[in-house]
Structures are given as structure tokens and as C-alpha cells.
Design a protein around this motif. Sequence first.
Motif, PDB file in Angstrom:
ATOM      1  N   GLU A  17       0.910  -1.436   0.092  1.00  0.00           N
ATOM      2  CA  GLU A  17      -0.024  -0.050   0.067  1.00  0.00           C
ATOM      3  C   GLU A  17       0.860   1.330  -0.127  1.00  0.00           C
ATOM      4  O   GLU A  17       1.820   1.213   0.705  1.00  0.00           O
ATOM      5  CB  GLU A  17      -0.920  -0.104   1.370  1.00  0.00           C
ATOM      6  N   ALA A  18       0.499   2.104  -0.857  1.00  0.00           N
ATOM      7  CA  ALA A  18       1.317   3.379  -0.983  1.00  0.00           C
ATOM      8  C   ALA A  18       1.163   4.310   0.373  1.00  0.00           C
ATOM      9  O   ALA A  18       0.334   4.017   1.204  1.00  0.00           O
ATOM     10  CB  ALA A  18       0.716   4.332  -1.994  1.00  0.00           C
ATOM     11  N   GLY A  19       2.340   4.870   0.603  1.00  0.00           N
ATOM     12  CA  GLY A  19       2.329   6.018   1.897  1.00  0.00           C
ATOM     13  C   GLY A  19       3.226   5.139   3.019  1.00  0.00           C
ATOM     14  O   GLY A  19       2.876   5.911   3.905  1.00  0.00           O
ATOM     15  N   GLY A  20       3.492   3.790   2.843  1.00  0.00           N
ATOM     16  CA  GLY A  20       4.207   3.431   3.864  1.00  0.00           C
ATOM     17  C   GLY A  20       5.651   3.847   4.002  1.00  0.00           C
ATOM     18  O   GLY A  20       6.276   4.853   3.202  1.00  0.00           O
ATOM     19  N   ASP A  21       6.378   3.090   5.060  1.00  0.00           N
ATOM     20  CA  ASP A  21       8.061   3.706   5.377  1.00  0.00           C
ATOM     21  C   ASP A  21       8.729   2.849   4.173  1.00  0.00           C
ATOM     22  O   ASP A  21       8.773   1.646   4.071  1.00  0.00           O
ATOM     23  CB  ASP A  21       8.182   3.258   6.565  1.00  0.00           C
ATOM     24  N   ARG A  22       9.684   3.426   3.774  1.00  0.00           N
ATOM     25  CA  ARG A  22      10.768   2.960   2.900  1.00  0.00           C
ATOM     26  C   ARG A  22      11.909   2.424   3.849  1.00  0.00           C
ATOM     27  O   ARG A  22      12.676   3.389   4.397  1.00  0.00           O
ATOM     28  CB  ARG A  22      11.174   3.822   1.851  1.00  0.00           C
ATOM     29  N   ILE A  23      12.094   1.083   4.037  1.00  0.00           N
ATOM     30  CA  ILE A  23      13.090   0.779   5.214  1.00  0.00           C
ATOM     31  C   ILE A  23      14.209   0.106   4.270  1.00  0.00           C
ATOM     32  O   ILE A  23      15.014  -0.200   5.195  1.00  0.00           O
ATOM     33  CB  ILE A  23      12.378  -0.416   5.968  1.00  0.00           C
ATOM     34  N   GLY A  24      14.257  -0.073   2.827  1.00  0.00           N
ATOM     35  CA  GLY A  24      15.493  -0.440   2.307  1.00  0.00           C
ATOM     36  C   GLY A  24      15.258  -0.485   1.014  1.00  0.00           C
ATOM     37  O   GLY A  24      13.881  -0.126   0.651  1.00  0.00           O
ATOM     38  N   ASP A  25      16.158  -1.104   0.256  1.00  0.00           N
ATOM     39  CA  ASP A  25      16.234  -1.029  -1.267  1.00  0.00           C
ATOM     40  C   ASP A  25      15.673  -2.336  -1.659  1.00  0.00           C
ATOM     41  O   ASP A  25      15.631  -2.717  -2.915  1.00  0.00           O
ATOM     42  CB  ASP A  25      17.242  -0.662  -1.894  1.00  0.00           C
TER      43      ASP A  25
END
Length: 629
Positions: A561-569
Motif C-alpha cells: 500500500e502506498a504511503g508506507g515507510d521505505r525501510i530499504g532497497d
Amino acid sequence: MEPIGSDFFARSAPSYERSFWGPKPGNSRGIVRQRRVQSFPTSMEIEDPCTLGLQQGLIEGGFLRDMEKHGQRVTRPWRFVKFEQTDDATYPVTVTLEKMGGVIETKNAAGAPEYRIEPTGELKVVRTKYLVGCDGGRSPVRKHMEEHHGVVFESMGLVDTLWAALDCIVETDFPDVRKIAAIHSASHGALYIFPRENNEKGEPIIRCYTQVNYLGGSKSKESAFTARDTITSDMVMQAIKEIAHPYNFEFKGVEWFTCYPIGQRLVTRYSLPPAVAENGRPRQGHRVFLAGDACHTHSPKAGQGMNTAIIDAQALSWRINLVEKGLADHDTLLSTYHEERWATGKQLIDFDEEYSALFSGEIPKSQPQLAKLSKEQLEEHFVEVQRRNAGFTTGAGVKYKDNVLNFRDPAPLGLSQPVTQRLEPGARLLPAWATRFNSTRPVRMIHEIQFTAPGGFRLYVLAGDLAANKTKLDGLVAHLQSPRSFLQRFRPNSKAHHLAHGPYHVRPEPLNSGLANGFSTEVNPFFHMLLIVRQSRYRFELEDVAHLGPLRALVYADDVEAGGDRIGDEDGDESVGGMHRKYGLEQGGVVVVRPDGYVGAVVGLEDHAAIERYFDGFLRGAPGQAARM
């Protein structure tokens, strides 16, 4: 087995855009496009943001075929005569029907075909648990309720304007002929174009709603009710040419035609409540219902009539289903049908009164202040009103007030304040995406449990971080496994297990995995427990949720779901927790969703007693089962 909507979508004409046309500036004759908008606002989050044009007969045919797939048949042709309520505990409604003969075709004064069927005099008496009058605006069931039970079909307003509906095949240079187009001319009235399906020859049909009491260039003084039988399809086609000038319309064929005045009416009762019969004995309540146009009549232009009617039927069916499966208290649950759907019907009538007047170039009688608006402001207001219609045609904009099913105010559930401001009880659940863990498939969560499932409740358990919420999750599972839990207390009767897959017609894909040890088996299929973990799908395993008992059958990762946290690549790390954030439950919580997809309550992971209070309000346990906490 494909859902019934698949057939409709394949045959119908989708329209993703609405355009608005008005008179050319100055004194020159003709129309000009003023605005184009998306058919449904993006904020509504409709999966297919389009309006589908399909004739009612084809839609009814689709429902009939679907019924036959499930072993049900419609018996025709029988006419309703009357009903009586008796003291019979099992079948308290006695219905008298009369068999009808074949179809007789005649023509009206304008030469248009009319059809009728004559009675044969053969009567049949049927004893039944429920009677549902979904027999249209001239409903004999409603008329019987009016004559014998004090129900009133109230007039809510009338616009003395005559309109025609024409299904036709055209050749035209009008650029928006395959879009929904609302057209206002300077002196020849209004036209509403609605794309429809192809006919049997493969030719594209359009529905033209045409204002026909401006045929002479000014509004006729003749009553719309008097004039309706004098209008012909040729007169309507001429009106379309006048309204759409300078664009040319060449008519290649007419599929259907009718003429009607606009009026709004709403019945005072959608169901008969408990009462004392004429013989002095108590009469059971909520055994006789009305749905669809039997409850409300209005203009047909905005497509809200049949769509609202189908939602009426859905709203009634899931309630009766729970009662008949032995899960719900009859009076408590079925009384909410009238309460919720009458309020929606009133909103619909109020909308239609405003919409119909504005479309006809009139000022709504209920809103005289609109007369103070400038021409440009009134045009903008009309656009806003038309877009508001999307809430009725989809049901996505309908909201229900607090009752035993909806708790915006959580105090009756024992909570001091709402757990989130993002989800609204009594409103449609916001759509969100997650990854189905057992197949790593991205899914739209509102589709994971279809309406063809047993017809029970969905509980979305947003687990948050598994480690951080271990104590809360363990406590929730311990409660769900105890005899005090709704999962254990509210069990269906034997009727729920007569289908091919127990309570299911077709086993849902999320449960049809072949996984053993409780990873594809629900404890109680009338309460679908969906566990959503706030983590990338690649950073936890099924063994991490194996101890969560009834929560492990339907497991999802909140990582798409869009809008979450980017925790890595890495894959799955791009947007972790988007569903939690969208719902305002970043630390976790439980969303209780009704069978019709509306939010009932939102509670914390530890609020076990609140969940029990919610279900105790209208469900009932089998004899001998444990009482609630």
C-alpha cells in the motif's frame, strides 16, 4: 465461477468521463463544452472508475443465470394479490397469488407499443417466512401495506417538466457521444447522453434523456402529466437536434422509447414493525419488507435508481441470512434495515429533487437561495451535484448513523475515545492493498472475502510489529480461543453447511492453498479473521505466526500500500505499513467490518470486551453456550 459483475462489465459500455455543455457565449445559437471531469473522483478509490451503461433487461438476465447456477429459479407469471400475517411461528406470512396469461401487445395514442397481461383467475396460496416487495414504483405489495397497515407513499416533490428516454443508434459529429454528456441549450431545454451497450447487430446504442416541453423554444404551459401521451419518438429526435446544434445527429434506429414527468416519492416504512393484529394478538415484526423502486421513485437520469435498489436488496439479504443461520436476533438486526435504508432513501430523494430541477433549468424548491447565484456559479454547482451522484450509484458515499451495527461513538462499547480518526464506522471500509502471504500475491483487501462467502463479518487484525505487540497479540488469541469469545459462542445452525464446501459455494482462493496445520482453516467462517503484519513479506515466516491460532489462516504483509515507510532497497521494503498508516492504526488495532463492507467498529488489540459488546448487541448464541464477559 466468475462473479456476476464480470458478465455485466464485458457487455456494457464503460464511460470514464463526464462532460458538461452549455450555450455559446453571447447571442449566437449553439452549445459549447464547458468542462470535462473523471466519471468518479479519484478520492473515492473505485477500482474501475467508470460508469457502466447496460439495459435493465440484460442485468436481470445476468441475475437469473446466476440464480440458476446456485439452484434457484424464478416462477412466472404470477401476480401478487394480497398477504396476511398469521400466528404461525415458522411461516407467519400467507401470500395469495394469481396466475397470469400471455403477453398482449397494443399501441398507445402516440403509436408506441404497449404490453399487458391478463389474469386467468387461478389462485395459489403460499406460506412463507418473509415477503419482500421489490416490484417497482407501482408495487402491489406496497399498495396492500398502504391499505391495511398504515404505510404511506409520500410525495416529496415534483418538477413539472416532461422528459423522454430514447435508446437509439446514431451517426453524429458530436465528439462526446461515447461519454456521459450533460447538455444545456439556451432555449430548447436539456439533453443527457449516456453510452450504452451494443445491440444484437453490434451497433453502439446511446440513451438520450431529453427535455421535451421546450420543443417550441420556450417552456410549454401544458401540464407534463397531460402532455406525456402526446409525445412521439420523432418529436424527441427533433428536440435532440435542436438542443445539440450545431452538431448533427442522424438517427439510424430506435431500440426503446418512453416519456415521463419527474416526481419524487418515498415510503414511510421499509418493513412492518411488531404490532397488535385486528384479532388482538401480537403480530411478528420485520416479516414483510419493501426494496428498490417499491420504496422510492425519482428521475431515472443519474442511474441511481436500480443501483440503490440493488443495495437495498443486499442490505436486507445479509441480515435475513444471519437470522436464518441462527446467528442473529430477528427483531434487533432486521429493524436496522428500515432504519438505515430509509435514511439513505431520503438522502436520495433530496438529491434527486435538487439534481432534477437544476438539470431542467429550474431552481430547486427546497433551495431558493440558489437563485442568488450567478450563471457561472450555478453551472459549477450543477457539476458538483452531478458528481455527488457517484456516492449513490456505487454506495461508496452512503453513510449510516450510529445504531447496534455502527459505533462512531465508542462509549457504548466501553471505550473512552475513538481508536482512529481515519476510519469511520457506518461508512465503507477504505480500500487498501497488502500481500497475501501464502502466494505472495498483491491483493485488494476488500476483495479477499467475497459476498458469496457465508455472509459473515470480517475482522481485520492489524498486528503492527509482531515483536513489539507480542503481549497484545497473545492476549487476543487467548481470548479468541476461550469459550467467552464470539468465535466460539456464535455458531451457525445446520443450514450453513449444506453447500459443496461447507458454508462456501466456492472455497475462497486465500483458503484454497493446501497448507495444513490451521494455515488455511477458519475457526468460524462467519467471522473471517485477517491478520495484517506491518512488515515486508520477505522479513517474516509463517512459523512466526504459527502460535496465533485463529489468526493464522489468512495472513498478509503490509508492504504494498502506498504511503508506507521505505525501510530499504530490497523488494518488499519500499512501502512498509501503508495500510496501517492509511487506517490510522500504526501501532495496531482491530477493524470490525459488516458483511456489506461497512465499518462497524474499530478497537485496540487489547479491547476484547469491546468486540464482545459489539456482537452481543445483535447476535445470539446457541443454547448452552457461555455468556459473554
